[in-house]
Scaffold this motif. Structure first.
Motif, PDB file in Angstrom:
ATOM      1  N   ALA A   1      11.574  11.826   2.503  1.00 47.86           N
ATOM      2  CA  ALA A   1      10.564  11.494   2.303  1.00 47.86           C
ATOM      3  C   ALA A   1      10.413   9.821   1.456  1.00 47.86           C
ATOM      4  O   ALA A   1       9.531   9.370   2.263  1.00 47.86           O
ATOM      5  CB  ALA A   1       9.479  12.487   3.272  1.00 47.86           C
ATOM      6  N   PHE A   2       9.729  10.644   0.435  1.00 46.57           N
ATOM      7  CA  PHE A   2       9.469   9.827  -0.820  1.00 46.57           C
ATOM      8  C   PHE A   2      10.291   8.477  -1.018  1.00 46.57           C
ATOM      9  O   PHE A   2      10.072   7.805  -0.720  1.00 46.57           O
ATOM     10  CB  PHE A   2       9.761   9.798  -2.038  1.00 46.57           C
ATOM     11  N   VAL A   3      11.628   8.766  -0.598  1.00 41.07           N
ATOM     12  CA  VAL A   3      13.251   7.564  -0.855  1.00 41.07           C
ATOM     13  C   VAL A   3      12.713   7.461   0.396  1.00 41.07           C
ATOM     14  O   VAL A   3      13.392   5.566   0.419  1.00 41.07           O
ATOM     15  CB  VAL A   3      14.349   8.302  -0.785  1.00 41.07           C
ATOM     16  N   ILE A   4      12.278   7.147   1.732  1.00 44.75           N
ATOM     17  CA  ILE A   4      12.417   6.981   2.843  1.00 44.75           C
ATOM     18  C   ILE A   4      10.951   6.273   2.643  1.00 44.75           C
ATOM     19  O   ILE A   4      11.284   4.483   3.127  1.00 44.75           O
ATOM     20  CB  ILE A   4      12.494   7.983   4.403  1.00 44.75           C
TER      21      ILE A   4
ATOM     22  N   LEU B   1       2.816  14.271  -9.509  1.00 38.49           N
ATOM     23  CA  LEU B   1       3.876  14.730  -9.386  1.00 38.49           C
ATOM     24  C   LEU B   1       4.651  15.347 -10.524  1.00 38.49           C
ATOM     25  O   LEU B   1       4.822  16.180 -11.325  1.00 38.49           O
ATOM     26  CB  LEU B   1       4.999  15.314  -8.390  1.00 38.49           C
ATOM     27  N   LEU B   2       5.260  14.833 -11.429  1.00 41.39           N
ATOM     28  CA  LEU B   2       5.226  14.483 -12.899  1.00 41.39           C
ATOM     29  C   LEU B   2       4.683  14.900 -13.632  1.00 41.39           C
ATOM     30  O   LEU B   2       4.862  15.773 -14.544  1.00 41.39           O
ATOM     31  CB  LEU B   2       5.818  12.881 -12.968  1.00 41.39           C
ATOM     32  N   ALA B   3       3.281  14.688 -13.821  1.00 41.90           N
ATOM     33  CA  ALA B   3       2.011  15.568 -14.265  1.00 41.90           C
ATOM     34  C   ALA B   3       2.236  16.852 -14.075  1.00 41.90           C
ATOM     35  O   ALA B   3       2.091  18.016 -14.358  1.00 41.90           O
ATOM     36  CB  ALA B   3       1.051  15.015 -13.897  1.00 41.90           C
ATOM     37  N   ILE B   4       1.947  17.075 -13.032  1.00 42.61           N
ATOM     38  CA  ILE B   4       2.604  18.572 -12.506  1.00 42.61           C
ATOM     39  C   ILE B   4       3.496  19.181 -12.995  1.00 42.61           C
ATOM     40  O   ILE B   4       3.051  20.595 -14.006  1.00 42.61           O
ATOM     41  CB  ILE B   4       2.295  19.149 -10.868  1.00 42.61           C
ATOM     42  N   VAL B   5       5.003  18.835 -13.102  1.00 42.56           N
ATOM     43  CA  VAL B   5       5.575  19.567 -13.218  1.00 42.56           C
ATOM     44  C   VAL B   5       5.761  19.507 -15.308  1.00 42.56           C
ATOM     45  O   VAL B   5       6.467  20.543 -15.159  1.00 42.56           O
ATOM     46  CB  VAL B   5       7.000  18.563 -12.237  1.00 42.56           C
TER      47      VAL B   5
ATOM     48  N   TYR C   1       0.603  -1.538  -0.195  1.00 37.96           N
ATOM     49  CA  TYR C   1      -0.014   0.136  -0.205  1.00 37.96           C
ATOM     50  C   TYR C   1       0.654   1.220  -0.005  1.00 37.96           C
ATOM     51  O   TYR C   1       0.640   2.328  -0.183  1.00 37.96           O
ATOM     52  CB  TYR C   1      -0.706  -0.319   1.261  1.00 37.96           C
ATOM     53  N   VAL C   2       1.598   1.297   0.371  1.00 34.85           N
ATOM     54  CA  VAL C   2       2.305   2.841   1.175  1.00 34.85           C
ATOM     55  C   VAL C   2       3.534   2.449  -0.354  1.00 34.85           C
ATOM     56  O   VAL C   2       3.320   3.509  -0.989  1.00 34.85           O
ATOM     57  CB  VAL C   2       3.554   2.528   1.747  1.00 34.85           C
ATOM     58  N   LEU C   3       3.675   1.395  -1.225  1.00 36.17           N
ATOM     59  CA  LEU C   3       4.523   1.350  -2.529  1.00 36.17           C
ATOM     60  C   LEU C   3       3.086   2.158  -3.280  1.00 36.17           C
ATOM     61  O   LEU C   3       4.010   3.156  -4.057  1.00 36.17           O
ATOM     62  CB  LEU C   3       5.146   0.230  -2.849  1.00 36.17           C
TER      63      LEU C   3
ATOM     64  N   PHE D   1       1.541   9.467  -5.833  1.00 36.91           N
ATOM     65  CA  PHE D   1       1.759  10.828  -5.575  1.00 36.91           C
ATOM     66  C   PHE D   1       3.304  10.867  -6.839  1.00 36.91           C
ATOM     67  O   PHE D   1       3.364  12.130  -7.338  1.00 36.91           O
ATOM     68  CB  PHE D   1       2.733  10.928  -4.313  1.00 36.91           C
ATOM     69  N   THR D   2       4.274  10.036  -7.029  1.00 35.60           N
ATOM     70  CA  THR D   2       5.072  10.410  -7.693  1.00 35.60           C
ATOM     71  C   THR D   2       4.630  10.505  -9.014  1.00 35.60           C
ATOM     72  O   THR D   2       5.227  11.929 -10.141  1.00 35.60           O
ATOM     73  CB  THR D   2       5.576   9.549  -8.218  1.00 35.60           C
TER      74      THR D   2
END
Length: 162
Positions: A102-105, A55-59, A43-45, A51-52
């Motif tokens: 935090a994403f890497v963690i 975020l890529l879409a926003i960028v 679930y965390v993954l 979210f990634t």
């Protein structure tokens, strides 16, 4: 616009309710996240992946907007519009810099076997750094805007005089 905002809330509620509906690690404790106990590593993954992608879409969208304004509409784009685009780009960059650890963690948490990655027990420092993003935004806007700097000085002078 109302439908788009409603859809965002609906997707957020659906993703957030998945652990309550059974996607958790209560039945398999070896699948529990070290950083977020009771959440399944899968679930965390999943959430980090969602979210990634967002975020890529926003960028990508901001990059596209910036390129369009700089190239084809450069003659009608005012200096104020370009300054605003630069400010938004800086805010987005600060968000990425603050939240990336935090994403890497969380990615490390999803991939490490139980109790094998000692850094996961220090995750609170990475999330504390991520929350600094909320403090960075007012600083960025203040440094980037003449009106904000002027108003900030006015408030400081009034408080200092009192």
């Amino acid at each position: 616009m109302v439908l788009l905002i409603g859809a965002c809330w609906l997707v957020a509620a659906a993703v957030g309710s998945l652990p309550v509906m059974g996607w958790n690690c209560i039945s398999d404790l070896r699948d529990c996240s070290t950083v977020l106990p009771l959440y399944s590593k899968r679930y965390v993954l999943f959430v980090v992946t969602i979210f990634t992608l967002i975020l890529l879409a926003i960028v990508g969208l901001y990059g596209r907007i910036y390129c369009i304004v700089r190239s084809s509409h450069a003659d009608i784009a005012s200096a104020q519009t370009l300054a605003l685009l630069k400010t938004v780009t800086i805010v987005l960059g600060a968000f990425i810099v603050c939240w990336l650890p935090a994403f890497v963690i969380l990615l490390l948490d999803a991939s490490c076997p139980l109790r094998s990655c000692r850094v996961l027990y220090r995750a609170n420092y990475f999330f504390a750094f991520a929350t600094l993003n909320s403090a960075a935004n007012p600083v960025i806007y203040t440094l980037r805007s003449k009106e904000m700097r002027r108003e900030f000085r006015r408030v400081l002078c009034c408080c200092g005089a009192g």
